[in-house]
Design a protein around this motif. Structure first.
Motif, PDB file in Angstrom:
ATOM      1  N   ILE A 182       0.851  -1.204   0.000  1.00 44.51           N
ATOM      2  CA  ILE A 182       0.000   0.000   0.000  1.00 44.51           C
ATOM      3  C   ILE A 182       0.880   1.244   0.000  1.00 44.51           C
ATOM      4  CG2 ILE A 182      -1.674   1.332   1.340  1.00 44.51           C
ATOM      5  CD1 ILE A 182      -2.799  -1.382   2.312  1.00 44.51           C
ATOM      6  N   SER A 183       1.934   1.215   0.810  1.00 51.41           N
ATOM      7  CA  SER A 183       2.856   2.355   0.883  1.00 51.41           C
ATOM      8  C   SER A 183       3.530   2.589  -0.469  1.00 51.41           C
ATOM      9  CB  SER A 183       3.907   2.099   1.957  1.00 51.41           C
ATOM     10  OG  SER A 183       4.851   3.137   1.985  1.00 51.41           O
ATOM     11  N   PHE A 184       3.957   1.510  -1.131  1.00 53.42           N
ATOM     12  CA  PHE A 184       4.616   1.654  -2.435  1.00 53.42           C
ATOM     13  C   PHE A 184       3.653   2.275  -3.449  1.00 53.42           C
ATOM     14  CE2 PHE A 184       7.097  -2.454  -1.280  1.00 53.42           C
ATOM     15  CZ  PHE A 184       7.818  -1.741  -0.336  1.00 53.42           C
ATOM     16  N   TRP A 185       2.397   1.844  -3.429  1.00 52.66           N
ATOM     17  CA  TRP A 185       1.412   2.380  -4.378  1.00 52.66           C
ATOM     18  C   TRP A 185       1.167   3.866  -4.117  1.00 52.66           C
ATOM     19  CZ3 TRP A 185      -3.334   4.747  -3.989  1.00 52.66           C
ATOM     20  CH2 TRP A 185      -4.051   4.885  -5.193  1.00 52.66           C
ATOM     21  N   LEU A 186       1.047   4.232  -2.831  1.00 55.05           N
ATOM     22  CA  LEU A 186       0.805   5.642  -2.493  1.00 55.05           C
ATOM     23  C   LEU A 186       1.982   6.517  -2.928  1.00 55.05           C
ATOM     24  CD1 LEU A 186      -0.772   5.208   1.055  1.00 55.05           C
ATOM     25  CD2 LEU A 186      -1.937   6.055  -0.990  1.00 55.05           C
ATOM     26  N   ILE A 187       3.189   6.002  -2.730  1.00 55.63           N
ATOM     27  CA  ILE A 187       4.374   6.779  -3.130  1.00 55.63           C
ATOM     28  C   ILE A 187       4.403   6.974  -4.640  1.00 55.63           C
ATOM     29  CG2 ILE A 187       6.893   6.602  -3.351  1.00 55.63           C
ATOM     30  CD1 ILE A 187       6.909   5.478  -0.502  1.00 55.63           C
ATOM     31  N   LYS A 188       4.077   5.922  -5.377  1.00 57.90           N
ATOM     32  CA  LYS A 188       4.053   6.046  -6.842  1.00 57.90           C
ATOM     33  C   LYS A 188       2.974   7.020  -7.284  1.00 57.90           C
ATOM     34  CE  LYS A 188       3.750   3.365 -11.117  1.00 57.90           C
ATOM     35  NZ  LYS A 188       3.588   2.031 -11.722  1.00 57.90           N
ATOM     36  N   HIS A 189       1.789   6.932  -6.640  1.00 57.68           N
ATOM     37  CA  HIS A 189       0.657   7.794  -7.014  1.00 57.68           C
ATOM     38  C   HIS A 189       0.965   9.261  -6.737  1.00 57.68           C
ATOM     39  CE1 HIS A 189      -3.458   9.135  -7.579  1.00 57.68           C
ATOM     40  NE2 HIS A 189      -3.431   9.679  -6.369  1.00 57.68           N
ATOM     41  N   THR A 249       1.465   3.547   6.709  1.00 59.91           N
ATOM     42  CA  THR A 249       1.514   2.147   6.265  1.00 59.91           C
ATOM     43  C   THR A 249       2.883   1.527   6.561  1.00 59.91           C
ATOM     44  OG1 THR A 249       2.072   2.964   4.045  1.00 59.91           O
ATOM     45  CG2 THR A 249      -0.226   2.430   4.464  1.00 59.91           C
ATOM     46  N   ILE A 250       3.949   2.325   6.454  1.00 60.61           N
ATOM     47  CA  ILE A 250       5.270   1.818   6.819  1.00 60.61           C
ATOM     48  C   ILE A 250       5.330   1.551   8.327  1.00 60.61           C
ATOM     49  CG2 ILE A 250       7.692   2.499   7.076  1.00 60.61           C
ATOM     50  CD1 ILE A 250       7.157   1.541   4.318  1.00 60.61           C
ATOM     51  N   ALA A 299      14.831  -2.503   5.007  1.00 64.70           N
ATOM     52  CA  ALA A 299      14.624  -2.883   3.606  1.00 64.70           C
ATOM     53  C   ALA A 299      13.297  -2.348   3.084  1.00 64.70           C
ATOM     54  CB  ALA A 299      14.678  -4.400   3.457  1.00 64.70           C
ATOM     55  N   LEU A 300      12.252  -2.405   3.917  1.00 62.83           N
ATOM     56  CA  LEU A 300      10.947  -1.876   3.497  1.00 62.83           C
ATOM     57  C   LEU A 300      11.022  -0.369   3.263  1.00 62.83           C
ATOM     58  CD1 LEU A 300       8.429  -3.839   5.766  1.00 62.83           C
ATOM     59  CD2 LEU A 300       8.904  -4.189   3.339  1.00 62.83           C
ATOM     60  N   ILE A 301      11.737   0.334   4.145  1.00 58.20           N
ATOM     61  CA  ILE A 301      11.893   1.789   3.977  1.00 58.20           C
ATOM     62  C   ILE A 301      12.696   2.082   2.719  1.00 58.20           C
ATOM     63  CG2 ILE A 301      12.918   3.864   4.988  1.00 58.20           C
ATOM     64  CD1 ILE A 301      12.324   2.604   7.751  1.00 58.20           C
ATOM     65  N   PHE A 302      13.765   1.288   2.500  1.00 62.29           N
ATOM     66  CA  PHE A 302      14.568   1.468   1.282  1.00 62.29           C
ATOM     67  C   PHE A 302      13.722   1.226   0.039  1.00 62.29           C
ATOM     68  CE2 PHE A 302      18.476   0.041   3.884  1.00 62.29           C
ATOM     69  CZ  PHE A 302      18.705   1.336   4.296  1.00 62.29           C
ATOM     70  N   MET A 303      12.887   0.193   0.086  1.00 56.28           N
ATOM     71  CA  MET A 303      12.042  -0.133  -1.076  1.00 56.28           C
ATOM     72  C   MET A 303      11.040   0.976  -1.355  1.00 56.28           C
ATOM     73  SD  MET A 303      11.532  -4.194  -0.313  1.00 56.28           S
ATOM     74  CE  MET A 303      10.515  -4.617  -1.721  1.00 56.28           C
ATOM     75  N   ALA A 304      10.515   1.593  -0.281  1.00 56.35           N
ATOM     76  CA  ALA A 304       9.581   2.715  -0.462  1.00 56.35           C
ATOM     77  C   ALA A 304      10.287   3.892  -1.139  1.00 56.35           C
ATOM     78  CB  ALA A 304       9.013   3.136   0.881  1.00 56.35           C
ATOM     79  N   GLU A 305      11.516   4.182  -0.696  1.00 55.68           N
ATOM     80  CA  GLU A 305      12.278   5.276  -1.304  1.00 55.68           C
ATOM     81  C   GLU A 305      12.643   4.947  -2.747  1.00 55.68           C
ATOM     82  OE1 GLU A 305      15.344   7.314   1.055  1.00 55.68           O
ATOM     83  OE2 GLU A 305      14.773   5.989   2.697  1.00 55.68           O
ATOM     84  N   ASN A 307      10.964   3.162  -4.747  1.00 51.86           N
ATOM     85  CA  ASN A 307       9.754   3.318  -5.547  1.00 51.86           C
ATOM     86  C   ASN A 307       9.563   4.773  -5.991  1.00 51.86           C
ATOM     87  OD1 ASN A 307       8.005   1.287  -6.452  1.00 51.86           O
ATOM     88  ND2 ASN A 307       6.302   2.174  -5.336  1.00 51.86           N
ATOM     89  N   TYR A 308       9.988   5.706  -5.136  1.00 51.31           N
ATOM     90  CA  TYR A 308       9.904   7.128  -5.500  1.00 51.31           C
ATOM     91  C   TYR A 308      11.013   7.483  -6.496  1.00 51.31           C
ATOM     92  CZ  TYR A 308      10.179  12.190  -5.199  1.00 51.31           C
ATOM     93  OH  TYR A 308      10.238  13.526  -5.510  1.00 51.31           O
ATOM     94  N   TYR A 309      12.240   7.065  -6.187  1.00 49.05           N
ATOM     95  CA  TYR A 309      13.362   7.413  -7.060  1.00 49.05           C
ATOM     96  C   TYR A 309      13.253   6.737  -8.421  1.00 49.05           C
ATOM     97  CZ  TYR A 309      15.663   9.567  -3.038  1.00 49.05           C
ATOM     98  OH  TYR A 309      15.966  10.376  -1.979  1.00 49.05           O
ATOM     99  N   LYS A 310      12.509   5.633  -8.475  1.00 46.60           N
ATOM    100  CA  LYS A 310      12.305   4.943  -9.752  1.00 46.60           C
ATOM    101  C   LYS A 310      11.609   5.849 -10.758  1.00 46.60           C
ATOM    102  CE  LYS A 310       9.395   1.429  -9.944  1.00 46.60           C
ATOM    103  NZ  LYS A 310       8.486   1.650 -11.087  1.00 46.60           N
ATOM    104  N   LEU A 311      10.836   6.818 -10.263  1.00 45.69           N
ATOM    105  CA  LEU A 311      10.168   7.765 -11.163  1.00 45.69           C
ATOM    106  C   LEU A 311      11.198   8.587 -11.941  1.00 45.69           C
ATOM    107  CD1 LEU A 311       7.377   9.009  -8.712  1.00 45.69           C
ATOM    108  CD2 LEU A 311       7.134   7.333 -10.551  1.00 45.69           C
TER     109      LEU A 311
END
Length: 581
Positions: A182-189, A249-250, A299-305, A307-311
């Motif tokens: 959910i956190s990854f989706w919100l960050i992408k959105h 969510t994190i 790792a979850l926090i890194f993955m969330a970040e 997901n943002y930097y992937k943009l």
């Protein structure tokens, strides 16, 4: 875009360069658990007398374990140092190469690409987008791999001691995943909008700074600052949304993971009571439990970040896929320098600018392009230099289509002096040397003398080493124009394109520059755009552009005798010469 595609895009198709970064970081994470392993060996020795009454404590073995602990700490220091330099040095080198590659790609794009984008958007590719990729490659990606690998290996080792307790410890990991998703989706959105507003804020800031003189002159502070203020406020609101949306969510995922430690305590106690595990094994799980969940939370926090930097990676990859001007392969010397337009049509987006142009520009002659504003005169010169490709038809130099040549080879044969001169924030010497980077000092000074700029350069405090400021801000318009002619003289290309180089100058500067241009165009194929017709009366050929096509062509005398558009323009200019305030 999955992680494999993202790494491929972020490294410009060279993901193998990430292996040292990730490998050393994973090794560091593994060694971080070594002191805990030694501690467990010590605890095991301490428990032996309790398990076997009458046996003595093996102090010598405990000292050996302490020595092993010292060795593991030294090794951890060495591996951590290697990991640090591999991650940051390797990441920065990757990004430096990537920035240069993107800059080179931008150089090869048609000018229409720049006309459709805000300056902040283009600047963001090199600055903010690559700053994000730098963080991604040097910190987030290696750390995430290490933070995922170490707990999994640790759980595998613990499973050897008690597979039931290891399974219980691992049970919470998939339970935390939905909250993380959910956190990854919100960050992408929210991240897409956040990056859009960052670019918009940068564009409005550049616009505000570049237009500060106009804003002051017309007292537009309120109007223009309001646009800047709104852009910054939108960015602030979106920044809050992206943090407020993903943060809870994190935290929920963190709560679920930390609940695993409670599960180890309770389930492990039942296993001790049932006699399925020994007390040292239980203590081992208690000591190492935090080493399972803490890295996973990171790792979850890194993955969330990520997901943002992937943009930013997506933006860079989209830019890389933007089609450049098709590159020819011909490198042979151009035999002659006449220019011919064959049925050429061209338009910016949906607006037609030129329609079926057929025109021959003779070699070693002065050809002037005249006509009403917006008729397409400047477009013709830019098509010769291949800043854009024609929509249809062909342009030939020396009888060969210019698209057959490499861009660099074509431009090596063309010098350009435009009305708007841009100088780099460097010395006068280096700005002139752009014309021919291999030129010596004597050649540069000789070109400056021919361009009538040597005298004003020598009276400056630093002479040729004087810094000119961004865009040449420390020099006057006439001085900048003469420097641009000096570098064109230094280049000594056989084709010269002049876009009304004296239109906005005072009479004294105009005289200097006209003399410099006379030196520049000797024995060259010259195309000049002229608004003041009296300056091109003696041109070998005058071409009148009107309504997207060639309306008339000939000498001054023949066009005057024809009594068409050229004569009408001439008569109008002669009439307004008498105007006085």
């Amino acid at each position: 875009m999955n992680y494999k595609s993202m790494m491929n895009a972020a490294t410009m198709g060279r993901p193998e360069r990430l292996r040292p970064l990730i490998g050393w970081t994973v090794a560091e994470y593994f060694l971080r658990g070594a002191p805990y392993g030694v501690l467990l060996l010590v605890v095991w020795e301490l428990f032996k007398p309790l398990q076997s009454p009458g046996s003595t404590l093996d102090v010598q073995r405990i000292l050996c374990w302490c020595g092993l602990l010292l060795i593991s700490l030294i090794l951890l220091f060495a591996i951590s140092r290697k990991s640090y330099f591999a991650a940051y040095k390797g990441g920065y080198e990757l990004c430096a190469d990537g920035r240069l590659e993107i800059a080179e790609h931008l150089r090869k794009l048609p000018m229409g690409f720049y006309n459709t984008r805000d300056p902040g958007d283009i600047g963001a590719y090199i600055v903010s987008d690559y700053a994000n990729i730098e963080q991604l490659l040097s910190r987030l990606l290696p750390q995430m791999c290490g933070a995922l690998a170490a707990p999994l290996v640790l759980l595998a080792c613990l499973a050897v001691m008690s597979w039931k307790l290891a399974m219980a410890a691992a049970l919470v990991i998939p339970l935390a995943w939905p909250a993380a998703m959910i956190s990854f989706w919100l960050i992408k959105h929210f991240g897409l909008r956040h990056q859009k507003y960052k670019v918009e804020s940068a564009s409005r800031m550049i616009e505000y700074i570049q237009g500060i003189r106009t804003i002051k002159a017309f007292n537009l502070v309120g109007t223009k600052f309001d646009r800047l203020d709104k852009a910054f406020r939108r960015l602030k609101t979106q920044s809050i949304k992206i943090e407020a949306g993903s943060g809870p969510t994190i935290l929920l995922a963190s709560f679920v993971l930390n609940g695993g430690f409670t599960l180890i305590i309770l389930f492990g106690f039942t296993l001790i009571v049932a006699g399925e595990i020994a007390l040292p094994v239980y203590i081992m799980f208690l000591i190492l439990g935090s080493r399972i969940y803490e890295p996973l939370l990171h790792a979850l926090i890194f993955m969330a970040e990520i997901n943002y930097y992937k943009l930013s990676v997506d933006r860079i990859e989209t830019l890389r896929r933007t089609v450049t001007l098709p590159e020819g392969s011909a490198l042979e010397k151009i035999g002659r320098y006449d220019i011919e337009f064959k049925n050429v049509s061209f338009g910016y987006h949906d607006a037609r600018v030129l329609e079926k142009i057929n025109l021959h520009i003779p070699e070693n002659a002065l050809t002037a392009l005249v006509g009403p504003s917006g008729s397409g005169k400047s477009t013709l010169t830019r098509l010769i230099a291949r800043f854009w490709d024609v929509g249809s038809g062909e342009i030939h130099i020396g009888g060969k289509n210019i698209r057959a040549y490499t861009t660099d080879h074509l431009l090596a044969n063309i010098s350009m002096v435009f009305q708007d001169v841009y100088l780099f924030n460097d010395t006068i010497y280096n700005n002139i040397r752009i014309g021919r980077p291999g030129a010596g000092r004597e050649e540069i000074i000789a070109a400056s003398q021919l361009a009538r700029c040597h005298d004003f350069i020598t009276v400056l405090p630093e002479g040729y080493e004087t810094l000119v400021g961004e865009g040449g801000s420390t020099l006057s318009g006439g001085e900048k124009q003469r420097l641009s002619i000096a570098r064109a003289l230094l280049k000594d290309a056989p084709i010269v394109l002049l876009d009304e180089a004296t239109a906005a100058l005072d009479p004294e500067n105009e005289l200097h520059i006209q003399r410099a241009i006379d030196e520049l165009v000797k024995n060259k194929t010259v195309v000049v755009i002229a608004h003041r017709l009296n300056t091109i009366r003696r041109a070998d050929k005058i071409v009148v552009i009107d309504r997207k096509t060639v309306a008339e062509e000939g000498t001054h005398e023949s066009l005057m005798a024809r009594k068409g558009l050229y004569k009408a323009l001439w008569d109008e200019q002669q009439r307004v010469r008498g105007w006085k305030f």
